[in-house]
Design a protein around this motif. Structure first.
Motif, mmCIF file in Angstrom:
data_model
loop_
_atom_site.group_PDB
_atom_site.id
_atom_site.type_symbol
_atom_site.label_atom_id
_atom_site.label_comp_id
_atom_site.label_asym_id
_atom_site.label_seq_id
_atom_site.Cartn_x
_atom_site.Cartn_y
_atom_site.Cartn_z
ATOM 1 N N ILE A 128 0.689 -1.211 0.049
ATOM 2 C CA ILE A 128 0.127 -0.198 0.174
ATOM 3 C C ILE A 128 0.596 0.994 0.179
ATOM 4 N N VAL A 129 2.076 1.466 0.597
ATOM 5 C CA VAL A 129 3.117 2.520 0.468
ATOM 6 C C VAL A 129 3.826 2.741 -0.571
ATOM 7 N N LEU A 130 4.373 1.809 -1.095
ATOM 8 C CA LEU A 130 4.672 1.865 -2.308
ATOM 9 C C LEU A 130 3.749 2.103 -3.297
ATOM 10 N N ALA A 131 2.979 1.934 -3.119
ATOM 11 C CA ALA A 131 1.925 1.809 -4.416
ATOM 12 C C ALA A 131 2.259 3.352 -4.746
ATOM 13 N N ALA A 132 2.460 4.392 -4.251
ATOM 14 C CA ALA A 132 2.204 5.167 -3.498
ATOM 15 C C ALA A 132 3.158 5.883 -4.957
ATOM 16 N N PRO B 222 2.680 3.079 -8.987
ATOM 17 C CA PRO B 222 1.573 2.795 -8.932
ATOM 18 C C PRO B 222 1.001 1.900 -9.350
ATOM 19 N N GLY B 223 1.235 1.591 -10.850
ATOM 20 C CA GLY B 223 1.073 0.954 -11.871
ATOM 21 C C GLY B 223 1.975 -0.992 -11.450
ATOM 22 N N LEU B 224 3.007 -0.346 -10.482
ATOM 23 C CA LEU B 224 2.921 -1.896 -10.827
ATOM 24 C C LEU B 224 3.157 -2.760 -9.262
ATOM 25 N N PHE B 225 1.219 -2.103 -8.395
ATOM 26 C CA PHE B 225 0.717 -2.818 -7.291
ATOM 27 C C PHE B 225 -0.725 -2.868 -7.516
ATOM 28 N N SER B 226 -1.121 -4.337 -6.893
ATOM 29 C CA SER B 226 -2.774 -4.085 -7.037
ATOM 30 C C SER B 226 -2.696 -4.926 -5.425
ATOM 31 N N ALA B 227 -3.967 -4.374 -4.898
ATOM 32 C CA ALA B 227 -4.079 -5.437 -4.130
ATOM 33 C C ALA B 227 -3.952 -6.843 -4.089
ATOM 34 N N TYR B 228 -3.498 -7.899 -3.310
ATOM 35 C CA TYR B 228 -3.669 -9.224 -3.528
ATOM 36 C C TYR B 228 -4.499 -9.704 -2.891
ATOM 37 N N GLU B 229 -5.755 -10.185 -3.939
ATOM 38 C CA GLU B 229 -7.038 -10.294 -3.303
ATOM 39 C C GLU B 229 -6.783 -12.011 -3.462
ATOM 40 N N ASN B 230 -6.502 -12.840 -4.359
ATOM 41 C CA ASN B 230 -6.036 -14.590 -4.606
ATOM 42 C C ASN B 230 -6.362 -14.485 -2.930
#
Length: 218
Positions: A60-64, A67-75
């Motif tokens: 969450i912190v590094l998505a700032a 942003p194009g590299l990260f998603s919330a891991y919902e798997n």
């Protein structure tokens, strides 16, 4: 020019570092530079798996930052170990040397952090290979080696080398002249009240370091 990067594949700081180094390589037109991935599995370093909540908080912190590299891991399928991913990088190295190992390593990181892929199972590893710009034959060769050859031994042998090096954490970059930097551009952070706090961000530092090292080589 080989630049060794020791890190864990599920380290979001390492993904940001590698993404910025790879972007700098393109901007500086340095196609002969390879960011050679070296295994530093935190599950071996810490003798335990990294909890999901720590990775999620860092993400969450590094998505700032990127942003194009990260998603919330919902798997619901969370990797219980990242050793299969390290083994895939080792298999790629057997096929195409450090350059192919770099591409597969980066593909695994993007698959995990952006695409929410479980990179501990064969299906997840195949997804990561689809992100790598090689022909299909290379993909099959890598998977065949992963299935049939003792690539765990390759990972272990490199990890033993890491014990002799001044590694502060993931990622640790070692340049050809012997200089080394931990998490360049984002090293100034601390954990406070359960969250990483970035006190200063230098997104151009990886590019500056790469430009300096390339100039020393000319």
């Amino acid at each position: 020019m080989l630049v060794d990067v020791w890190s864990d594949i599920h380290c979001p700081w390492a993904l940001v570092c590698l993404h910025r180094l790879r972007g700098a390589r393109e901007e500086l037109r340095l196609p002969n530079v390879v960011f050679n991935p070296r295994p530093w599995p935190l599950e071996w370093v810490n003798e335990r798996g990294t909890p999901h909540d720590i990775v999620a908080t860092e993400t969450i912190v590094l998505a700032a930052e990127e942003p194009g590299l990260f998603s919330a891991y919902e798997n619901p399928s969370w990797p219980s170990t990242f050793l299969p991913a390290f083994e895939l990088v080792a298999a790629a190295r057997r096929v195409g040397g450090p350059a192919l190992a770099e591409e597969v390593d980066y593909g695994l990181r993007v698959a995990f952090f952006r695409d929410q892929v479980d990179v501990s199972i064969a299906a997840g590893l195949r997804h990561a290979l689809e992100l790598v710009h090689t022909d299909r034959a290379d993909h099959e060769a890598i998977m065949r080696i992963w299935f049939t050859q003792p690539v765990r031994g390759d990972v272990l042998a490199e990890y033993e080398i890491s014990k002799t090096l001044p590694i502060q954490g993931s990622p640790q970059v070692f340049w050809p002249n012997g200089d080394t930097h931990h998490n360049p551009g984002l090293s100034d952070h601390t954990w406070e009240r359960g969250m990483p706090r970035i006190h200063s961000s230098q997104p151009l530092k990886p590019a500056a370091l790469l430009a300096r090292m390339a100039a020393l080589r000319t």
